[in-house]
Design an enzyme around this catalytic site. Structure first.
Site, PDB file in Angstrom:
ATOM      1  N   ASP A   4       0.857  -1.193   0.000  1.00 45.49           N
ATOM      2  CA  ASP A   4       0.000   0.000   0.000  1.00 45.49           C
ATOM      3  C   ASP A   4       0.893   1.244   0.000  1.00 45.49           C
ATOM      4  O   ASP A   4       1.788   1.376   0.828  1.00 45.49           O
ATOM      5  CB  ASP A   4      -0.894  -0.042   1.253  1.00 45.49           C
ATOM      6  N   ASP A  99      -3.981   2.302  -5.146  1.00 49.61           N
ATOM      7  CA  ASP A  99      -2.651   2.327  -4.527  1.00 49.61           C
ATOM      8  C   ASP A  99      -2.378   1.149  -3.625  1.00 49.61           C
ATOM      9  O   ASP A  99      -1.509   1.203  -2.773  1.00 49.61           O
ATOM     10  CB  ASP A  99      -2.445   3.646  -3.767  1.00 49.61           C
ATOM     11  N   GLU A 100      -3.154   0.069  -3.775  1.00 56.15           N
ATOM     12  CA  GLU A 100      -2.843  -1.116  -2.969  1.00 56.15           C
ATOM     13  C   GLU A 100      -3.101  -2.381  -3.756  1.00 56.15           C
ATOM     14  O   GLU A 100      -3.884  -2.394  -4.712  1.00 56.15           O
ATOM     15  CB  GLU A 100      -3.638  -1.122  -1.659  1.00 56.15           C
TER      16      GLU A 100
HETATM   17  N1  DCP Z   1      -8.877   8.649  -1.097  1.00 57.04           N
HETATM   18  C1  DCP Z   1      -9.917   9.554  -1.303  1.00 57.04           C
HETATM   19  N2  DCP Z   1     -10.894   9.697  -0.355  1.00 57.04           N
HETATM   20  C2  DCP Z   1     -10.867   8.983   0.802  1.00 57.04           C
HETATM   21  C3  DCP Z   1      -9.831   8.037   1.015  1.00 57.04           C
HETATM   22  C4  DCP Z   1      -8.836   7.911   0.045  1.00 57.04           C
HETATM   23  O1  DCP Z   1      -9.933  10.208  -2.339  1.00 57.04           O
HETATM   24  N3  DCP Z   1     -11.823   9.148   1.723  1.00 57.04           N
HETATM   25  C5  DCP Z   1      -7.794   8.539  -2.105  1.00 57.04           C
HETATM   26  C6  DCP Z   1      -6.655   9.445  -1.718  1.00 57.04           C
HETATM   27  C7  DCP Z   1      -5.604   8.529  -1.173  1.00 57.04           C
HETATM   28  C8  DCP Z   1      -5.862   7.255  -1.937  1.00 57.04           C
HETATM   29  O2  DCP Z   1      -7.278   7.218  -2.188  1.00 57.04           O
HETATM   30  O3  DCP Z   1      -4.295   9.049  -1.388  1.00 57.04           O
HETATM   31  C9  DCP Z   1      -5.458   6.008  -1.186  1.00 57.04           C
HETATM   32  O4  DCP Z   1      -6.197   5.892   0.012  1.00 57.04           O
HETATM   33  P1  DCP Z   1      -5.548   5.391   1.350  1.00 57.04           P
HETATM   34  O5  DCP Z   1      -6.650   5.103   2.296  1.00 57.04           O
HETATM   35  O6  DCP Z   1      -4.585   4.298   1.059  1.00 57.04           O
HETATM   36  O7  DCP Z   1      -4.797   6.675   1.941  1.00 57.04           O
HETATM   37  P2  DCP Z   1      -3.370   7.284   1.647  1.00 57.04           P
HETATM   38  O8  DCP Z   1      -2.631   6.523   0.604  1.00 57.04           O
HETATM   39  O9  DCP Z   1      -3.549   8.742   1.370  1.00 57.04           O
HETATM   40  O10 DCP Z   1      -2.647   7.154   3.053  1.00 57.04           O
HETATM   41  P3  DCP Z   1      -2.015   5.862   3.786  1.00 57.04           P
HETATM   42  O11 DCP Z   1      -0.552   6.185   3.957  1.00 57.04           O
HETATM   43  O12 DCP Z   1      -2.715   5.774   5.102  1.00 57.04           O
HETATM   44  O13 DCP Z   1      -2.257   4.665   2.921  1.00 57.04           O
HETATM   45 CA    CA Z   2      -2.371   4.234   0.727  1.00 60.05          CA
END
Ligand code: DCP
Ligand code: CA
Length: 401
Positions: A4, A99-100
């Site tokens: 991820d 992203d995962e």
């Molecule tokens: N995303 C979004 N709205 C949300 C959650 C996520 O648009 N409510 C998008 C933005 C994130 C991407 O999806 O960058 C991936 O979600 P993640 O939950 O994996 O969050 P992040 O990658 O930002 O952070 P982490 O380091 O916790 O994985």
């Molecule tokens: Ca992520």
């Protein structure tokens, strides 16, 4: 393995604009807008900012945060490059959103070393090629791997040894378990169940009475039991493999051996996806770059290496009898895919034996890597694919057709 990317949208922006690095950054839109936080940098999270939070709240909690509108096509491109890196490590890949992904690392020891060493290499390539950090969880099943990657963030790597799944999960709050949303969490709280350990000792009967069918899943997951396979997406309309020779060639045995190798990769992929194909296509590119494709439609769908090869060779012979130039590239593909389902009744016994053979080879390759076992026809490829290493030899048995 569960992989991820960390603070995905924000990290992509930071690669593009390094001045944003190390700062509280939010992707989602203008703070005075009515949107929500899509992604927050870890510096912003220190102020309590979270995905899904209204931007207005976010700017109140952290006035110095830098707010960025974001651009989805940009993130999609980064996602494609991320998945391409993962796919280059293993075809047993199941992307989950942008992203995962889950990746089945079983049997790649001969190529990448331990799962941990493989994970380090994956992280390194993501860092070098995309400038992004990823967190990786390694476990015997998906649910524990996912919890482990989450727990290791950011830029983490956490392996849960086989047998330790349950004790790893036990002290964590129930909300950490995938599948438990706000509602389930509240309900569990009202039952005084706050940790996954407490959840794991609830009886199946009690869980089912409170949560219906999903109670059964909770019961298994809380104990760290998860037998779900890593399943490549079923959306593929066709599957193909091709290779360009280091030197153009007319050598038929070599062309056939390459065709066999590529066909086996296509066949393995097809079976892994649980599909059968009706159409087989050969592709040739000649020395002068003219490219031809030849198709054959089967009377019955197939997922067997032998059929793919036999049809491929037929098409190859036909094409070579017409083409006068040496071959630069060869490829083989299958299309018109259907769900494999249960078709055993309609197969004759020799087809059944081929099927058993292919399945056995698939199992060995899944465990020890694709080149752990080779069919006799691909043996002369050592010179073409030297990275395929030693491997064992399997003479394709002559089965009556
Ligand atoms: N995303 C979004 N709205 C949300 C959650 C996520 O648009 N409510 C998008 C933005 C994130 C991407 O999806 O960058 C991936 O979600 P993640 O939950 O994996 O969050 P992040 O990658 O930002 O952070 P982490 O380091 O916790 O994985
Ligand atoms: Ca992520």
């Amino acid at each position: 393995m569960h992989i991820d990317l960390d603070a995905f949208f924000v990290s992509v922006e930071q690669v593009e604009n390094p001045q944003l690095k190390g700062k509280p950054v939010v992707v989602g839109g203008r703070p005075e807008g009515r949107g929500v936080v899509a992604s927050a940098s870890y510096e912003a999270r220190a102020f309590g900012l979270r995905a899904g939070m209204p931007l207005l709240t976010a700017s109140r909690l952290c006035p110095q945060a830098i707010f960025i509108q974001g651009s989805f096509p940009k993130y999609r491109r980064a996602s494609e490059r991320f998945m391409a890196i993962l796919a280059s490590f293993s075809p047993y890949l199941e992307p989950m959103g942008l992203d995962e992904a889950y990746l089945d690392a079983t049997g790649f020891e001969s190529i990448y070393g331990s799962a941990r060493q493989m994970a380090v290499k994956i992280k390194q390539r993501i860092k070098n090629e995309l400038g992004l950090t990823a967190s990786v969880g390694i476990a015997s099943g998906k649910v524990v791997a996912k919890v482990a990657s989450e727990l290791s963030k950011p830029d983490g790597l956490l392996e849960v040894a086989a047998g330790k799944e349950r004790s790893f999960l036990a002290p964590l709050p129930v909300a950490k378990l995938p599948g438990i949303g706000k509602k389930t969490e509240q309900k569990l709280k009202s039952l005084s169940i706050d940790t996954i350990g407490k959840l794991s000792i609830m009886s199946l009967k009690a869980l089912k009475s409170h949560f219906g069918a999903s109670g059964e899943v909770l019961h298994r997951f809380a104990k760290g039991i998860d037998h779900r396979e890593v399943k490549p997406p079923a959306t593929a309309k066709s599957i193909s493999r091709e290779t360009t020779f280091a030197k153009d060639t007319r050598d038929r045995p070599r062309l056939k051996a390459t065709l066999r190798y590529l066909g086996e990769r296509v066949g393995a992929d097809l079976r892994q996806r649980g599909k059968r194909a009706r159409c087989i296509t050969l592709k040739l590119r000649y020395a002068d770059f003219t490219t031809i494709t030849r198709r054959h439609t089967l009377s019955q769908t197939s997922d067997s290496d032998q059929t793919i090869f036999d049809v491929g060779v037929g098409l190859l012979n036909e094409a070579l009898s017409q083409g006068r130039q040496p071959v630069r590239l060869i490829g083989i593909g299958v299309s018109e895919l259907v769900e494999a389902g249960r078709q055993l009744e309609m197969l004759d016994t020799s087809a059944q034996r081929w099927e058993q053979l292919n399945k056995a080879i698939d199992r060995i390759r899944k465990k020890y890597g694709f080149t752990a076992i080779q069919t006799g026809r691909t043996l002369r490829l050592k010179e073409i694919f030297p990275e395929s290493g030693e491997g064992y030899t399997l003479q394709t048995p002559s089965l009556s057709r």
